[in-house]
Design a protein around this motif. Structure first.
Motif, PDB file in Angstrom:
ATOM      1  N   THR A  17     -28.588  -5.216  41.143  1.00 40.57           N
ATOM      2  CA  THR A  17     -27.543  -5.776  40.287  1.00 40.57           C
ATOM      3  C   THR A  17     -28.022  -6.887  39.364  1.00 40.57           C
ATOM      4  O   THR A  17     -27.294  -7.307  38.468  1.00 40.57           O
ATOM      5  N   GLY A  18     -29.236  -7.405  39.606  1.00 39.35           N
ATOM      6  CA  GLY A  18     -29.716  -8.514  38.785  1.00 39.35           C
ATOM      7  C   GLY A  18     -29.453  -9.847  39.455  1.00 39.35           C
ATOM      8  O   GLY A  18     -29.550  -9.973  40.674  1.00 39.35           O
ATOM      9  N   ILE A  19     -29.104 -10.853  38.671  1.00 38.71           N
ATOM     10  CA  ILE A  19     -28.888 -12.207  39.196  1.00 38.71           C
ATOM     11  C   ILE A  19     -27.398 -12.423  39.412  1.00 38.71           C
ATOM     12  O   ILE A  19     -26.635 -12.531  38.447  1.00 38.71           O
ATOM     13  N   PRO A  20     -26.947 -12.473  40.669  1.00 33.87           N
ATOM     14  CA  PRO A  20     -25.510 -12.610  40.938  1.00 33.87           C
ATOM     15  C   PRO A  20     -24.952 -13.921  40.403  1.00 33.87           C
ATOM     16  O   PRO A  20     -25.541 -14.985  40.574  1.00 33.87           O
ATOM     17  N   ASP A  24     -23.265 -12.523  32.874  1.00 33.90           N
ATOM     18  CA  ASP A  24     -22.917 -12.719  31.457  1.00 33.90           C
ATOM     19  C   ASP A  24     -24.039 -13.387  30.666  1.00 33.90           C
ATOM     20  O   ASP A  24     -24.031 -13.359  29.431  1.00 33.90           O
ATOM     21  N   PHE A  25     -24.987 -13.988  31.374  1.00 34.36           N
ATOM     22  CA  PHE A  25     -26.070 -14.715  30.697  1.00 34.36           C
ATOM     23  C   PHE A  25     -27.415 -13.973  30.772  1.00 34.36           C
ATOM     24  O   PHE A  25     -28.408 -14.457  30.252  1.00 34.36           O
ATOM     25  N   GLN A  26     -27.422 -12.810  31.436  1.00 39.51           N
ATOM     26  CA  GLN A  26     -28.693 -12.126  31.669  1.00 39.51           C
ATOM     27  C   GLN A  26     -29.387 -11.692  30.387  1.00 39.51           C
ATOM     28  O   GLN A  26     -30.615 -11.719  30.311  1.00 39.51           O
ATOM     29  N   ILE A  27     -28.608 -11.323  29.383  1.00 35.89           N
ATOM     30  CA  ILE A  27     -29.218 -10.902  28.122  1.00 35.89           C
ATOM     31  C   ILE A  27     -29.961 -12.066  27.474  1.00 35.89           C
ATOM     32  O   ILE A  27     -31.004 -11.879  26.831  1.00 35.89           O
ATOM     33  N   GLN A  89     -29.120  -3.743  30.315  1.00 33.37           N
ATOM     34  CA  GLN A  89     -28.190  -2.620  30.495  1.00 33.37           C
ATOM     35  C   GLN A  89     -27.275  -2.747  31.712  1.00 33.37           C
ATOM     36  O   GLN A  89     -26.421  -1.904  31.930  1.00 33.37           O
ATOM     37  N   GLY A  90     -27.472  -3.783  32.509  1.00 33.52           N
ATOM     38  CA  GLY A  90     -26.649  -3.945  33.703  1.00 33.52           C
ATOM     39  C   GLY A  90     -27.301  -3.330  34.926  1.00 33.52           C
ATOM     40  O   GLY A  90     -28.484  -2.967  34.908  1.00 33.52           O
ATOM     41  N   SER A  91     -26.554  -3.209  36.011  1.00 29.76           N
ATOM     42  CA  SER A  91     -27.064  -2.713  37.295  1.00 29.76           C
ATOM     43  C   SER A  91     -27.813  -1.394  37.123  1.00 29.76           C
ATOM     44  O   SER A  91     -27.428  -0.540  36.320  1.00 29.76           O
TER      45      SER A  91
END
Length: 306
Positions: A17-20, A24-27, A89-91
């Motif tokens: 899932t990335g960074i929980p 919204d800031f991952q990009i 791209q998300g999860s």
């Protein structure tokens, strides 16, 4: 997920899932991470190329540096491209075999990085404390054996961790709140006891990375004792100069690694997103910084690159 009975499931894939909490800031996070990855690949690639092509650099110190640079390229390439995909791209789904493969290489390459740093510390110890024996001790044959030994150690230590994952039974969730597959992240999804996985992981870390750090510290204590006994200030300055880059690299690698390790195990009140960011930084920052440090501190490497 294919169901085998009402209480247990057989996972065919994991969802990273990335960074929980920072979805919204991952990009935006991906921008500096992409820049660091580019620097790491180009910088370490240049070091490998320079050491491989220039015969005057076929000495133990530079060969070990080439090994470190090659290991750094592999280490960040195993994790960062998938991480950037998740950020943009998300999860992202990762099949069970692919996740185990990534886990194996992440831990194996991390251990081999630590082993190369230990070999470099031994090289500096012999060069400064026993310079008359340097040529006879650090031969091409020994360096080849060291290279094989560090690969063998990584495989021997990480393989049981993979086998311990395979013995687990997974239930309900296949979601890993992380940007890459790592041992305990997978194990925590199991419905049976993971005590053995936890004990083995902690023991393996202490007996490999922990022991490497102690031996490196011992090497530099002996080096410093020898340096301070040198008669002239010029000789002391030269000795410190040959060790400066290596000390910087060691501090960057082990400070981030140990801080992340102890925070993850004992920092119960540390936010999860902070733990995930640390886990990414300790795999990405050293490969990014190492070629910069050696480029600045090592005159021969800097001149060859230019």
């Amino acid at each position: 997920i294919t169901t085998s009975n009402c209480t247990s499931t057989h996972l065919t894939a994991f969802l990273l899932t990335g960074i929980p909490g920072l979805e919204d800031f991952q990009i935006w996070i991906s921008i500096p991470f992409s820049f660091m990855y580019l620097l790491a690949v180009i910088g370490n690639g240049l070091v490998v190329a320079v050491v491989a092509w220039d015969r005057s650099l076929h000495e133990p110190m530079y060969v070990f540096l080439g090994m470190l640079a090659f290991n750094d390229v592999l280490l960040c390439t195993v994790t960062v491209p998938k991480m950037l995909l998740i950020f943009s791209q998300g999860s992202s789904l990762s099949t069970f075999p692919a996740c185990l493969t990534q886990m194996f290489f992440v831990h194996a390459l991390f251990l081999s990085e630590s082993a190369v740093l230990l070999a470099m510390a031994f090289d500096r110890y012999v060069a400064i404390c026993s310079p008359l024996h340097y040529a006879t001790l650090l031969t091409g044959s020994l360096i080849s054996k060291v290279g094989l030994a560090l690969v063998a150690r990584s495989v021997a230590v990480v393989t049981p961790g993979v086998l311990l994952i395979l013995r687990l039974h997974f239930c309900q969730s296949n979601i890993i709140h992380h940007t890459y597959c790592e041992n305990m992240g997978i194990a925590k999804l199991a419905c049976n006891s993971i005590a053995l996985n936890s004990i083995y992981g902690l023991t393996a870390a202490l007996l490999t990375t922990g022991l490497d750090f102690l031996l490196i510290s011992l090497s530099y204590w002996l080096i410093l004792r020898t340096v301070f006994r040198l008669p002239s200030r010029e000789a002391r300055t030269k000795a410190f100069g040959t060790c400066g880059a290596h000390i910087c690299v060691i501090l960057i690698f082990y400070t981030l690694a140990f801080f992340s390790f102890f925070t993850h195990h004992f920092g119960k009140h540390v936010p999860r997103h902070a733990l995930i960011l640390l886990a990414n930084l300790y795999l990405l920052v050293p490969p990014t910084m190492n070629p910069i440090v050696y480029g600045v501190k090592t005159k021969e490497i800097k001149m060859r690159v230019l």
